[in-house]
Design a protein around this motif. Sequence first.
Motif, PDB file in Angstrom:
ATOM      1  N   HIS A  49     -17.289  85.360 -10.781  1.00  0.00           N
ATOM      2  CA  HIS A  49     -16.400  86.491 -10.499  1.00  0.00           C
ATOM      3  C   HIS A  49     -15.034  86.308 -11.163  1.00  0.00           C
ATOM      4  N   ASN A  50     -14.586  85.065 -11.339  1.00  0.00           N
ATOM      5  CA  ASN A  50     -13.310  84.841 -12.018  1.00  0.00           C
ATOM      6  C   ASN A  50     -13.380  85.246 -13.485  1.00  0.00           C
ATOM      7  N   THR A  51     -14.572  85.102 -14.085  1.00  0.00           N
ATOM      8  CA  THR A  51     -14.768  85.543 -15.470  1.00  0.00           C
ATOM      9  C   THR A  51     -14.625  87.056 -15.569  1.00  0.00           C
ATOM     10  N   VAL A  52     -15.248  87.781 -14.621  1.00  0.00           N
ATOM     11  CA  VAL A  52     -15.141  89.244 -14.603  1.00  0.00           C
ATOM     12  C   VAL A  52     -13.700  89.658 -14.334  1.00  0.00           C
ATOM     13  N   ALA A  53     -13.052  88.976 -13.376  1.00  0.00           N
ATOM     14  CA  ALA A  53     -11.667  89.302 -13.053  1.00  0.00           C
ATOM     15  C   ALA A  53     -10.758  89.096 -14.259  1.00  0.00           C
ATOM     16  N   LYS A  54     -11.011  88.041 -15.022  1.00  0.00           N
ATOM     17  CA  LYS A  54     -10.215  87.780 -16.226  1.00  0.00           C
ATOM     18  C   LYS A  54     -10.396  88.910 -17.242  1.00  0.00           C
ATOM     19  N   ALA A  55     -11.630  89.390 -17.383  1.00  0.00           N
ATOM     20  CA  ALA A  55     -11.889  90.501 -18.294  1.00  0.00           C
ATOM     21  C   ALA A  55     -11.165  91.763 -17.839  1.00  0.00           C
ATOM     22  N   TYR A  56     -11.211  92.052 -16.540  1.00  0.00           N
ATOM     23  CA  TYR A  56     -10.544  93.245 -16.011  1.00  0.00           C
ATOM     24  C   TYR A  56      -9.025  93.135 -16.155  1.00  0.00           C
ATOM     25  N   GLN A  57      -8.492  91.935 -15.958  1.00  0.00           N
ATOM     26  CA  GLN A  57      -7.051  91.748 -16.137  1.00  0.00           C
ATOM     27  C   GLN A  57      -6.646  92.020 -17.577  1.00  0.00           C
ATOM     28  N   GLU A  58      -7.477  91.572 -18.511  1.00  0.00           N
ATOM     29  CA  GLU A  58      -7.175  91.827 -19.925  1.00  0.00           C
ATOM     30  C   GLU A  58      -7.290  93.315 -20.245  1.00  0.00           C
ATOM     31  N   LEU A  59      -8.299  93.988 -19.704  1.00  0.00           N
ATOM     32  CA  LEU A  59      -8.451  95.428 -19.925  1.00  0.00           C
ATOM     33  C   LEU A  59      -7.269  96.190 -19.330  1.00  0.00           C
ATOM     34  N   GLU A  60      -6.783  95.738 -18.181  1.00  0.00           N
ATOM     35  CA  GLU A  60      -5.630  96.402 -17.570  1.00  0.00           C
ATOM     36  C   GLU A  60      -4.362  96.132 -18.374  1.00  0.00           C
ATOM     37  N   GLN A 156     -13.651  79.451  -6.089  1.00  0.00           N
ATOM     38  CA  GLN A 156     -14.085  78.753  -7.295  1.00  0.00           C
ATOM     39  C   GLN A 156     -15.549  78.355  -7.182  1.00  0.00           C
ATOM     40  N   VAL A 157     -16.224  78.304  -8.324  1.00  0.00           N
ATOM     41  CA  VAL A 157     -17.600  77.826  -8.385  1.00  0.00           C
ATOM     42  C   VAL A 157     -17.627  76.634  -9.334  1.00  0.00           C
ATOM     43  N   ALA A 158     -17.944  75.471  -8.795  1.00  0.00           N
ATOM     44  CA  ALA A 158     -17.990  74.249  -9.593  1.00  0.00           C
ATOM     45  C   ALA A 158     -19.438  73.824  -9.768  1.00  0.00           C
ATOM     46  N   ASP A 315     -28.466  76.223 -17.852  1.00  0.00           N
ATOM     47  CA  ASP A 315     -28.293  77.604 -18.308  1.00  0.00           C
ATOM     48  C   ASP A 315     -27.770  78.486 -17.179  1.00  0.00           C
ATOM     49  N   GLU A 316     -28.152  78.190 -15.939  1.00  0.00           N
ATOM     50  CA  GLU A 316     -27.642  78.947 -14.792  1.00  0.00           C
ATOM     51  C   GLU A 316     -26.159  78.635 -14.562  1.00  0.00           C
ATOM     52  N   LEU A 317     -25.820  77.344 -14.564  1.00  0.00           N
ATOM     53  CA  LEU A 317     -24.427  76.957 -14.359  1.00  0.00           C
ATOM     54  C   LEU A 317     -23.529  77.504 -15.454  1.00  0.00           C
ATOM     55  N   GLU A 318     -24.074  77.651 -16.656  1.00  0.00           N
ATOM     56  CA  GLU A 318     -23.313  78.175 -17.793  1.00  0.00           C
ATOM     57  C   GLU A 318     -22.671  79.510 -17.449  1.00  0.00           C
ATOM     58  N   ARG A 319     -23.407  80.336 -16.719  1.00  0.00           N
ATOM     59  CA  ARG A 319     -22.929  81.684 -16.425  1.00  0.00           C
ATOM     60  C   ARG A 319     -22.086  81.756 -15.155  1.00  0.00           C
ATOM     61  N   ILE A 320     -22.443  80.961 -14.153  1.00  0.00           N
ATOM     62  CA  ILE A 320     -21.837  81.187 -12.846  1.00  0.00           C
ATOM     63  C   ILE A 320     -20.666  80.256 -12.529  1.00  0.00           C
ATOM     64  N   GLU A 333     -15.394  63.831 -14.696  1.00  0.00           N
ATOM     65  CA  GLU A 333     -14.623  64.562 -15.697  1.00  0.00           C
ATOM     66  C   GLU A 333     -14.623  66.028 -15.291  1.00  0.00           C
ATOM     67  N   VAL A 334     -13.447  66.629 -15.213  1.00  0.00           N
ATOM     68  CA  VAL A 334     -13.329  68.036 -14.822  1.00  0.00           C
ATOM     69  C   VAL A 334     -13.138  68.885 -16.069  1.00  0.00           C
ATOM     70  N   HIS A 335     -14.012  69.873 -16.240  1.00  0.00           N
ATOM     71  CA  HIS A 335     -13.925  70.779 -17.393  1.00  0.00           C
ATOM     72  C   HIS A 335     -13.717  72.201 -16.880  1.00  0.00           C
ATOM     73  N   ASP A 336     -12.555  72.758 -17.161  1.00  0.00           N
ATOM     74  CA  ASP A 336     -12.220  74.116 -16.747  1.00  0.00           C
ATOM     75  C   ASP A 336     -12.806  75.082 -17.762  1.00  0.00           C
ATOM     76  N   ARG A 337     -13.679  75.979 -17.296  1.00  0.00           N
ATOM     77  CA  ARG A 337     -14.371  76.892 -18.211  1.00  0.00           C
ATOM     78  C   ARG A 337     -13.663  78.229 -18.367  1.00  0.00           C
ATOM     79  N   ASN A 338     -12.456  78.379 -17.806  1.00  0.00           N
ATOM     80  CA  ASN A 338     -11.727  79.632 -17.960  1.00  0.00           C
ATOM     81  C   ASN A 338     -11.010  79.717 -19.299  1.00  0.00           C
ATOM     82  N   GLY A 339     -10.789  78.583 -19.932  1.00  0.00           N
ATOM     83  CA  GLY A 339     -10.172  78.594 -21.263  1.00  0.00           C
ATOM     84  C   GLY A 339     -11.199  78.198 -22.297  1.00  0.00           C
ATOM     85  N   ASP A 340     -10.793  77.362 -23.249  1.00  0.00           N
ATOM     86  CA  ASP A 340     -11.720  76.824 -24.220  1.00  0.00           C
ATOM     87  C   ASP A 340     -12.460  75.690 -23.531  1.00  0.00           C
ATOM     88  N   ALA A 341     -13.714  75.945 -23.142  1.00  0.00           N
ATOM     89  CA  ALA A 341     -14.414  75.025 -22.253  1.00  0.00           C
ATOM     90  C   ALA A 341     -14.667  73.662 -22.891  1.00  0.00           C
TER      91      ALA A 341
END
Length: 433
Positions: A49-60, A156-158, A315-320, A333-341
């Motif tokens: 949902h954070n990925t969708v929210a990021k897209a909507y924020q950019e569209l706004e 968050q979904v880790a 492949d499931e974790l990739e999306r969610i 190791e923590v990898h934040d996928r909201n930027g350059d993963a």
Amino acid sequence: MIQIHERSLLPIFEQIVSQVKELIAKGALVEGDKIPSVRELSATLLVNHNTVAKAYQELERQGVILSIRGKGAYVAKAAESPGMLTERLRELKERLRLLVVEAHHLGIGESQLKAWIEEETARYGGKCMLTARNLRKTIERKPVLHHIDFSLAPGQVAGLIGRNGSGKTTLLKTLAGILTPDEGEVSCGGMPIHAHPEAKREVVFIPDSPEALYGYTAYGCADLYGMIYPRFDKTFFLEAMKRFGLPVGKNIKHFSKGMKMLLGTALGLATRAGFVLLDEPTNGIDAIAKKQMLTLLMEAAADGTALVISSHMLDELERIADMVLLLKDGTIEVHDRNGDAYPELVKVQVVFRGDAPEEWLSSPRVKVLERVGKVYTLLLGNEAGPRAFLAGAEPQASAYGELEAMEPLLLEPLPLKLEDMFEWKLGGPTNAG
């Protein structure tokens, strides 16, 4: 209308932005049309949902859509686009000024105002964190966890990944308070859960097999959970069981492995705990039930439930997942996928001019994923970061630069996947045993 293309080089949020704008350009969406909510689109696409929210924020930000609190998001008027966000921020600041003036007239002091603002910011901004600090755990004289440090915020979904035997289940049980760490601390909202049992109600562990519940029917499990978790939502649980097509009056000892996982997930989410930890939740369930479960998880995350999902289904974790916890040699190791993963990696397909450079291919900065005839699929990386070269750094700064200097017949970038990062970080002998 919107689809995610797995082989696209664009991040998922950029694909959503691009497709919404394309639908508007084609007339499929027009001014005033309501678009799906973040929760709806997240559940439909099975993406975070954070990925969708990021897209909507950019569209706004671009003035393409307009969000109206309590009503949803709509395709904006073209005339509103350039300064719409700036105008809304100005209006917000003015409303805040009027509230401060009103508080002053009511005799409310500055300290009280600040306390209220901090309280609301903490509630909305997700400061009720699940935090692990310097966790260490030894089992049968074997160190399993050491120097574990990370935090998880509401919603968050880790994704928790690692080789077999790396300690994923041990970590989940320690986070939930089932196992006690030898050193370090797990806290929820600043309260250490091992010292304060009541804090454990906010952290629920869903095992891959619920042997402790054998002898209960599904309905009996709901009654038991209702006594432990004060916010247990039996209506939600029964609706989820109906959604999954599971019997509530049957002894769960006779459930299949997949049915047990579906039951456990329904129970865990029905607790309304802030943090739900799942151990291989999609293991053993069929494709239809898997989609239903992932939809339920994405809806829960959009409603503010934080999830830690241990899974080999990358492949499931990739999306969610919007955060990846990679467990190796007892550390995280923590990898934040909201930027350059994966900033340290680049994936390419290449055909060399003449003989392949075997010495270069065997260097630690190069990993051969596949070879079909003369076509190689490679992962490249070094400390400087190959993306730096793509952005204009000197060729010698990266393995990618060295490759380009060889002037191959074909050099094509490929989209990086979580599986690639897993292979790069964890490839080699298994940690099992």
